[in-house]
Design an enzyme around this catalytic site. Structure first.
Site, short mmCIF file in Angstrom:
data_model
loop_
_atom_site.label_atom_id
_atom_site.label_comp_id
_atom_site.label_asym_id
_atom_site.label_seq_id
_atom_site.Cartn_x
_atom_site.Cartn_y
_atom_site.Cartn_z
N MET A 90 55.60 23.93 50.83
CA MET A 90 56.38 24.76 49.91
C MET A 90 55.61 25.23 48.68
SD MET A 90 59.02 24.89 51.72
CE MET A 90 59.97 24.00 52.94
N HIS A 109 57.51 30.22 59.48
CA HIS A 109 58.52 30.70 58.54
C HIS A 109 59.87 30.80 59.26
CE1 HIS A 109 60.13 32.60 54.99
NE2 HIS A 109 60.70 33.50 55.78
C1 GAR Z 1 61.13 24.63 58.18
O1 GAR Z 1 62.32 25.30 58.50
C2 GAR Z 1 60.02 25.62 57.88
O2 GAR Z 1 60.06 26.75 58.69
C3 GAR Z 1 60.33 25.98 56.46
O3 GAR Z 1 60.78 24.78 55.85
C4 GAR Z 1 61.27 23.89 56.85
C5 GAR Z 1 60.45 22.61 56.81
O4 GAR Z 1 60.96 21.64 57.69
N1 GAR Z 1 59.18 26.54 55.81
C6 GAR Z 1 59.27 27.42 54.82
O5 GAR Z 1 60.32 27.85 54.37
C7 GAR Z 1 57.93 27.87 54.29
N2 GAR Z 1 58.06 29.11 53.57
P1 GAR Z 1 60.05 20.47 58.27
O6 GAR Z 1 59.40 19.78 57.07
O7 GAR Z 1 61.05 19.56 58.94
O8 GAR Z 1 59.05 21.04 59.21
#
Ligand code: GAR
Length: 209
Positions: A90, A109
């Protein structure tokens, strides 16, 4: 076999999907380091369970984004990574980071880029925005990372249906299950086999080794 480095911030379900694909023999690679900007990230626990070395590198320990990005570059160079995965990471990095690893950084994404992307669109916010807009279809995108947020050549995308009674949490889960956990490992497997060739803004599927 490629050497993979991961950047994480949260739950790490996408990291888990990559670990599972490696263990099932679908990716010819090895995760050699997982770096989190947050000390308590569950993603680091997932990594540790599989003997993957975890490291916390915090933004606030550096004077600015450039210095932070340089610290990450040094770490990944030291680990001799062939590919870096932004697996639910993030933090927006300084362009020095992408310049150090051109077409070697992949991001997942949770929307169909160019919808619901760019600064401020991360995690649950992306799904809140999609519901607010009233779209009937959303999805996920895997792309190579360049100097701008959620920009760079698109590798794979998968569409997911939005239902009338969805909450952001329900939609997030469906997008993960039906799209993210499938296309992220698939893109990494294609990279590991040498099937991804970047031509301008497009990713072409090449013959491989
Ligand atoms: C996921 O949905 C990913 O695509 C998103 O955050 C989540 C993380 O989950 N990423 C973003 O928004 C990046 N811009 P995770 O830690 O369980 O993989």
């Amino acid at each position: 076999m490629i050497r993979i480095g991961a950047l994480v911030s949260g739950g790490g379900t996408n990291l888990q999907a990559i670990i599972d694909s490696i263990n099932e023999g679908r990716i010819d690679g090895k995760i050699v380091t997982a770096v989190s900007n947050k000390p308590g990230a569950y993603a680091l626990e997932r990594a540790a369970k599989y003997g993957i070395e975890g490291r916390v590198i915090k933004v606030k320990d550096y004077p600015d984004r450039k210095a932070y990005s340089e610290a990450l570059i040094e770490h990944f160079k030291e680990k001799r990574v062939d590919l870096i995965l932004l697996a639910g990471f993030m933090v927006i990095l300084d362009p020095v980071f992408t310049e150090a690893f051109p077409n070697k950084i992949m991001n997942i994404h949770p929307a169909l880029i160019p919808s619901f992307c760019g600064e401020g669109f991360y995690g649950l916010h992306v799904h809140e925005a999609a519901l607010e807009k009233g779209v009937k279809v959303t999805g996920a995108t895997v792309h190579f990372v360049d100097g701008k947020a959620d920009n760079g050549p698109i590798i794979l995308q998968k569409a997911v249906e939005v239902r009338d009674d969805d909450t952001a949490e329900i939609l997030q889960r469906r997008v993960m299950e039906e799209a993210e956990w499938k296309i992220f490992p698939e893109a990494v497997a294609l990279f590991a086999e040498g099937h991804l060739k970047v031509e301008g803004n497009k990713v072409i599927r090449a013959g491989g080794e």
